[in-house]
Design an enzyme around this catalytic site. Structure first.
Site, mmCIF file in Angstrom:
data_model
loop_
_atom_site.group_PDB
_atom_site.id
_atom_site.type_symbol
_atom_site.label_atom_id
_atom_site.label_comp_id
_atom_site.label_asym_id
_atom_site.label_seq_id
_atom_site.Cartn_x
_atom_site.Cartn_y
_atom_site.Cartn_z
ATOM 1 N N ALA A 163 66.965 -14.476 -1.684
ATOM 2 C CA ALA A 163 67.902 -14.016 -2.713
ATOM 3 C C ALA A 163 67.269 -13.113 -3.767
ATOM 4 O O ALA A 163 67.868 -12.126 -4.198
ATOM 5 C CB ALA A 163 68.547 -15.231 -3.369
ATOM 6 N N ASP A 221 70.096 -19.923 -3.275
ATOM 7 C CA ASP A 221 70.878 -18.691 -3.172
ATOM 8 C C ASP A 221 71.945 -18.657 -4.246
ATOM 9 O O ASP A 221 72.239 -17.605 -4.805
ATOM 10 C CB ASP A 221 71.503 -18.563 -1.778
ATOM 11 C CG ASP A 221 70.519 -17.898 -0.834
ATOM 12 O OD1 ASP A 221 69.678 -18.617 -0.271
ATOM 13 O OD2 ASP A 221 70.549 -16.654 -0.735
ATOM 14 N N ARG A 240 75.471 -9.017 2.332
ATOM 15 C CA ARG A 240 75.369 -10.461 2.603
ATOM 16 C C ARG A 240 76.249 -11.169 1.591
ATOM 17 O O ARG A 240 76.081 -10.999 0.387
ATOM 18 C CB ARG A 240 73.907 -10.941 2.521
ATOM 19 C CG ARG A 240 73.080 -10.432 3.697
ATOM 20 C CD ARG A 240 71.768 -11.158 3.831
ATOM 21 N NE ARG A 240 71.925 -12.483 4.426
ATOM 22 C CZ ARG A 240 70.909 -13.335 4.565
ATOM 23 N NH1 ARG A 240 69.707 -13.016 4.144
ATOM 24 N NH2 ARG A 240 71.104 -14.517 5.137
ATOM 25 N N CYS A 257 62.660 -23.338 4.498
ATOM 26 C CA CYS A 257 62.890 -21.885 4.539
ATOM 27 C C CYS A 257 61.731 -21.151 3.866
ATOM 28 O O CYS A 257 60.568 -21.590 3.931
ATOM 29 C CB CYS A 257 64.239 -21.542 3.920
ATOM 30 S SG CYS A 257 64.766 -19.848 4.253
ATOM 31 N N ASN A 276 71.929 -23.164 -0.431
ATOM 32 C CA ASN A 276 70.623 -22.668 0.039
ATOM 33 C C ASN A 276 70.603 -22.731 1.566
ATOM 34 O O ASN A 276 71.575 -23.164 2.198
ATOM 35 C CB ASN A 276 69.500 -23.517 -0.581
ATOM 36 C CG ASN A 276 68.126 -22.898 -0.391
ATOM 37 O OD1 ASN A 276 67.938 -21.715 -0.670
ATOM 38 N ND2 ASN A 276 67.177 -23.653 0.100
ATOM 39 N N LYS A 277 69.498 -22.319 2.145
ATOM 40 C CA LYS A 277 69.361 -22.223 3.598
ATOM 41 C C LYS A 277 69.917 -23.438 4.323
ATOM 42 O O LYS A 277 69.695 -24.575 3.899
ATOM 43 C CB LYS A 277 67.868 -22.020 3.932
ATOM 44 C CG LYS A 277 67.528 -21.903 5.395
ATOM 45 C CD LYS A 277 68.321 -20.844 6.134
ATOM 46 C CE LYS A 277 68.238 -19.469 5.517
ATOM 47 N NZ LYS A 277 69.331 -18.553 5.986
HETATM 48 C C1 RUB Z 1 66.640 -17.550 2.135
HETATM 49 C C2 RUB Z 1 66.837 -18.803 1.360
HETATM 50 C C3 RUB Z 1 65.964 -18.989 0.155
HETATM 51 C C4 RUB Z 1 66.708 -18.456 -1.082
HETATM 52 C C5 RUB Z 1 65.801 -18.386 -2.299
HETATM 53 O O1 RUB Z 1 67.650 -17.334 3.076
HETATM 54 O O2 RUB Z 1 67.701 -19.606 1.627
HETATM 55 O O3 RUB Z 1 65.689 -20.349 -0.051
HETATM 56 O O4 RUB Z 1 67.216 -17.179 -0.821
HETATM 57 O O5 RUB Z 1 64.752 -17.476 -2.054
HETATM 58 P P1 RUB Z 1 67.582 -15.988 3.978
HETATM 59 P P2 RUB Z 1 63.973 -16.742 -3.238
HETATM 60 O O6 RUB Z 1 66.261 -15.999 4.665
HETATM 61 O O7 RUB Z 1 68.747 -16.147 4.901
HETATM 62 O O8 RUB Z 1 67.745 -14.816 3.042
HETATM 63 O O9 RUB Z 1 63.424 -17.834 -4.107
HETATM 64 O O10 RUB Z 1 62.912 -15.952 -2.535
HETATM 65 O O11 RUB Z 1 64.962 -15.886 -3.966
#
Ligand code: RUB
Length: 315
Positions: A30, A204, A71, A135, A214-215
């Site tokens: 995200a 997310d 997305r 994730c 989240n994932k």
């Molecule tokens: C990624 C995901 C991450 C969040 C937070 O999903 O679920 O946990 O986006 O990430 P995808 P961050 O791989 O489908 O994008 O802390 O890097 O923002």
């Protein structure tokens, strides 16, 4: 084609290239998605040649819409676009530089927030603990990396995170840092939970009532953590909080192509493959949300939305 149009067309091609990378997940997570969107808007504003302010706003609005369609789940994308596009200007030159400055500020603040979350969240981790993460989240890894840098002896358990295997990015990062890490398949989380002292995941979306999107798989990890009384920590920059949810809107859960799960689903006549990319973890299962503004209980989500994002319920 006039030279000016040529530049604008090239600007659109570049923007569409960023969109393609977000859609195919070459750019993912995200925070990275949000920064890529801000950067794309900056570049697009920079090459616009129109002289009429209304036309400039129309062009920028078109770019924002294209980015927003990439997305559907991550609110970081719409918050980033909203923050970059929030300008008041009397002519195109001022509008352009205001958008470019907003984009730079957003990117800088976003990177700073990840560091600050690391600093704040790592205080929850003690030496000798085993942390489970799911994730690949920059914000969650910032907490783990900071604890490690501070000299705490920690072990990490990382899930594969099927179907896209973002867990491999996580173990690559932790390996570089020198953090002892175990990789497990997603279905091993319940049995691994007996050895886990804290779960740290990214976000997310945080909704108005403090629930987490989240994932896919995050919610069952939270359930297992809750059952085992293992602290469940969320790392989320404040622009991951969703203003629209306090107006009652539901978060759209992205369904990704079936081929990510099963190469050739056409072999089966009665089988449908589902591939939701995210799930919802109820706020009752979350112990703390570490933001750059502090470690807060999920119930304080509305306050973050009101004070940080400038939204509140009105009559
Ligand atoms: C990624 C995901 C991450 C969040 C937070 O999903 O679920 O946990 O986006 O990430 P995808 P961050 O791989 O489908 O994008 O802390 O890097 O923002």
């Amino acid at each position: 084609m006039a030279e000016n149009d040529d530049i604008s067309v090239r600007g659109l091609a570049k923007l569409e290239d960023t969109c393609r990378k977000i859609q195919t997940m070459e750019i993912r997570g995200a925070g990275r998605i949000a920064r890529a969107a801000a950067g794309a808007l900056k570049e697009y504003a920079g090459v616009q040649q129109v002289e009429d302010l209304h036309r400039f706003h129309e062009e920028m609005g078109r770019a924002a819409d294209i980015l927003l369609a990439t997305r559907p789940t991550a609110v970081s994308l719409s918050n980033a676009v909203g923050m970059v596009m929030r300008i008041q200007a009397s002519d195109v030159a001022r509008a352009r530089s205001a958008i470019m400055e907003n984009a730079d500020r957003f990117i800088e603040n976003s990177l700073r927030a990840v560091d600050r979350i690391g600093e704040i969240g790592s205080k929850r981790i003690r030496s000798g603990e085993t942390i489970l993460t799911h994730c690949n989240s920059e914000a969650a890894l910032s907490i783990i990396a900071r604890a490690h840098r501070d000299g705490k002896e920690i072990d990490v358990i990382a899930t594969e995170s099927r179907p896209r295997m973002q867990g491999l990015l996580t173990i690559g990062f932790l390996d570089e840092l020198g953090v002892p890490t175990e990789l497990i398949v997603d279905s091993a989380v319940r049995s691994a939970m007996n050895d886990v002292d804290a779960v740290v995941v990214g976000a997310d979306v945080i909704t108005g009532n403090g629930s987490l999107v989240n994932k896919i798989g995050t919610s069952q990890i939270a359930l297992f953590a809750h059952e085992a009384r293992t602290p469940f920590i969320v790392a989320a920059e404040t622009y991951k909080f969703s203003p629209a949810t306090i107006m009652g809107e539901l978060v759209e859960i992205e369904e990704r192509p079936a081929e990510e799960v099963l190469k050739d689903a056409s072999l089966y006549r009665h089988v449908r493959v589902r591939n939701p990319a995210f799930d919802v973890t109820p706020h009752q299962y979350i112990d703390v949300i570490c933001t750059e503004a502090g470690a807060i209980p999920p119930e304080m989500s509305y306050v973050i939305i009101k004070e940080r994002l400038g939204w509140e319920l009105t009559d």
